[in-house]
Scaffold this active site. Structure first.
Site, PDB file in Angstrom:
ATOM      1  N   HIS A 187      35.335  29.020  28.241  1.00 13.96           N
ATOM      2  CA  HIS A 187      35.195  29.548  26.879  1.00 13.96           C
ATOM      3  C   HIS A 187      36.552  29.660  26.192  1.00 13.96           C
ATOM      4  O   HIS A 187      37.587  29.793  26.835  1.00 13.96           O
ATOM      5  CB  HIS A 187      34.509  30.923  26.901  1.00 13.96           C
TER       6      HIS A 187
ATOM      7  N   CYS B  90      33.230  46.785  34.767  1.00 19.75           N
ATOM      8  CA  CYS B  90      34.179  45.893  35.430  1.00 19.75           C
ATOM      9  C   CYS B  90      35.330  45.635  34.470  1.00 19.75           C
ATOM     10  O   CYS B  90      35.284  46.029  33.305  1.00 19.75           O
ATOM     11  CB  CYS B  90      33.517  44.582  35.876  1.00 19.75           C
TER      12      CYS B  90
END
Length: 655
Positions: free
Chosen positions: A67, A181
């Site tokens: 990405h 996370c």
């Protein structure tokens, strides 16, 4: 966001031909270009490869999500692609990859790419969903798979909402949890899913709050926390914990929330978890991490430095531009003392930059204190940093400055602020222990009144004492740096230059950089810092050396490595030393000594020539702010060529 809205049927690829990572990326980027989504192949590909250089986007289980948010992208798009052969994509699990989602987001699209990553992760972690995509052979089948899963997800969300209502009246035990996370994407939601499912199997209602890339989801209510048997924190980053005061709490990495769900839930049910007390959060965190003394020092120092750097970079460059503007417009010989503020435009730049610089030391000390002792440590540290920066009239009188025994301004600069931050944190921790015996009814007064009041007061008075020796050290250091010339400047440049390449962004690199930024504030008026110039020049060398090596010794590098060498040009010129990390990690015995040699040489040359720099970051983009731009560029290139040739000669040929 709804992933189907950005899944473009026209760009999908169902039979990728390439068998290596580079080739697969080329095919996907070309499809985006051919269909008008991306306007420039090389620009977008560079963005993708820069992201891959940080860490592979091959997540494992045959799935990869390359990405980039990129100026070459016209509209937010997700490209789905399949490989029937499997590709060596350097995935985190080391297994071949066959499903690809390339996410392209326009430059001004905020966090569209992160939202797409988070949304995709929710789908792909569903059992069997990836296999449905592997069986799809048309764009319509891919979209249909997502549509079907969306209906299932909607039903599950409704079930969660119903569970929240039932939890208030249900007799089943309730456990609350928070998952997070580092990136806030896949593992955050995987842990949520695992905890909820395991709770259902064990006859327990588990309410999970997610701290993801798109913000806090399913925020826990005060009523739920009050009713809960206990709290599970499955997180790799800081989350809000004060609300859990008095509850049994387990804090583990997010991976434990995925793999040790039954153990975590059972520990809460058995009452074996420790009771959490908000006022002891800092000590509990340090104890849990079991940091060494050096590790704790580095952690707290970096907490302060990371918050300080934006002030240093923004303020420093604006002040430097003020000097540059006056130099361009011209200042009369008899007005050189006004350089940087002679013309109105320059004065405005200097005023704004000075305001940012003024917060540098308080922010440094404040966030060191916060890292050690949370909010009370922050306010005490901020005051300590302010005293280190400006001194105090009261302190001067108290310690004899008014009698001529000390300089009129007892300020200790960067070193004083650094010591003050640790002092503030230590004072607050001491006060917490000293006040631990207060009745529970006075806990509110202790947190709201006593800790801030006594913390600021004690830290402030102690700073008056510390300012005296630290001011002498700071003044001596600045005088030494100002007088650097010849062999002393060469040796210092050699040292800090070599440090920049030892771990390329790690503790040694950061130590050199922090030292350099600490010299900048006192040297702006004299044209900049030699140390800062040496550090930035040396930090540009390793990535540029990678490019040199991949060009001169092509047979010793794979095609993927040669392409990564191209991206290192941009990183090197931008003073992003971390671009060379993949090469250093893959071949440390040959790469790191080569990088150190070139960086140390560049630092020494900068010191020998006495070059100065007024900007703390920016690489080639702030080259005009050096005392001799052409010579500066020459020294960087010399170091890059030396390192590149050494690396290429030492590296073994590819089989």
């Amino acid at each position: 966001m709804k992933i189907q809205d950005v899944l473009n049927k026209n760009v999908m690829l169902f039979d990728l031909q390439a068998t290596d990572k580079e080739g697969v990326i080329n095919e996907m980027v070309q499809s985006l270009v051919d269909n008008g989504v991306v306007t420039d192949f090389e620009t977008f590909k560079t963005g993708i490869m820069n992201r891959e250089a940080q860490t592979s986007t091959g997540l494992g289980d045959g799935i990869a999500m390359p990405h980039s948010k990129n100026e070459a992208v016209k509209e937010a798009t997700v490209l789905f692609a399949k490989s029937n052969k499997g590709v060596d994509y350097a995935s985190l699990d080391g297994q071949p990859t066959d499903l690809f989602f390339m996410i392209a987001a326009p430059e001004g699209a905020n966090d569209t790419h992160l939202a797409a990553l988070a949304e995709l992760s929710k789908y792909l972690m569903k059992p069997g969903f990836a296999d449905k995509l592997r069986q799809a052979s048309t764009p319509e089948q891919v979209i249909a798979a997502f549509d079907a899963e969306e209906q299932v997800a909607a039903a599950e969300e409704a079930k969660k909402a119903e569970a929240v209502k039932e939890a208030a009246t249900s007799d089943k035990p309730l456990i609350v949890a928070v998952t997070a996370c580092t990136t806030g994407i896949a593992h955050t939601y995987m842990a949520e899913e695992a905890l909820i499912k395991k709770g259902e199997e064990m006859g327990v209602t588990v309410r999970v709050e997610t701290n993801g890339a798109s913000g806090v989801g399913n925020r826990l209510t005060a009523e739920e926390i009050a009713k809960a048997e206990g709290v599970i924190i499955a997180a790799d980053k800081a989350v809000e914990t004060a609300r859990f005061d008095g509850k049994k709490l387990i804090s583990k990495p997010v991976a434990a929330g995925i793999r040790q769900t039954e153990e975590l839930i059972q520990t809460i049910l058995d009452g074996k978890a420790d009771v959490f007390h908000a006022e002891n959060a800092a000590e509990a965190s340090a104890s849990q991490e079991k940091l060494s003394l050096g590790g704790a020092f580095y952690k707290h120092l970096m907490s302060g430095v990371s918050q300080m750097l934006p002030f240093v970079i923004g303020g420093g460059i604006l002040i430097a531009l003020a000097f540059l503007i006056d130099q361009i417009l011209g200042v009369p010989q008899d007005q050189l003392s006004q350089l940087g503020s002679y013309h109105e435009l320059a004065a405005q730049f200097k005023t704004i930059g000075g305001a940012a610089f003024g917060f540098m030391l308080p922010v440094l000390a404040g966030y060191i204190g916060f890292s050690i002792a949370e909010k009370p440590g922050f306010v005490a540290g901020f005051v300590a940093g302010s005293i280190a920066s400006s001194g105090s009239a009261f302190g001067n009188i108290a310690f004899g400055a008014a009698k001529g025994e000390l300089p009129a301004a007892v300020s200790s600069g960067f070193l004083g602020a650094l010591v003050g931050g640790f002092l503030a944190g230590g004072v607050v921790l001491f006060l917490r222990k000293a006040l631990a015996g207060l009745p529970r009814s006075l806990e509110g007064i202790r947190s709201i009144l006593l800790l801030p009041l006594l913390g600021v007061g004690l830290t402030g008075f102690l700073m008056f004492l510390i300012n005296i020796p630290m001011s002498a050290i700071n003044t001596g250091l600045n005088n030494f740096l100002s007088s650097l010339s010849g062999s002393s400047a060469v040796l210092l440049g050699l040292l800090v230059g070599g440090m920049m390449a030892v771990d390329m962004g790690g503790p040694v690199n950061k130590a050199a950089y922090v030292f350099a930024t600490g010299t900048l504030a006192e040297s702006v008026a004299s044209g900049g810092s030699i140390v800062m110039a040496a550090v930035m020049a040396a930090g540009m060398v390793p990535p540029l050396a990678v490019f040199v090596a991949t060009v001169l010794f092509k047979d010793k590098f794979t095609q993927e490595e040669r392409d990564s060498g191209l991206t290192n040009i941009v990183m090197g010129l931008s003073f992003i030393t971390e671009g060379a990390i993949p090469f250093g990690a893959a071949d440390p015995a040959r790469a790191i000594p080569s990088f150190i040699a070139g960086s140390a040489l560049t630092g020494a040359l900068v010191g020998l020539a006495g070059l100065k720099l007024m900007a703390p970051h920016g690489g080639i983009f702030v080259i005009a702010l050096t005392s001799n731009p052409l010579l500066y560029i020459l020294f960087v290139l010399i170091g890059a060529v030396v390192s590149g040739i050494l690396f290429g000669l030492l590296r073994k040929p590819k089989n």
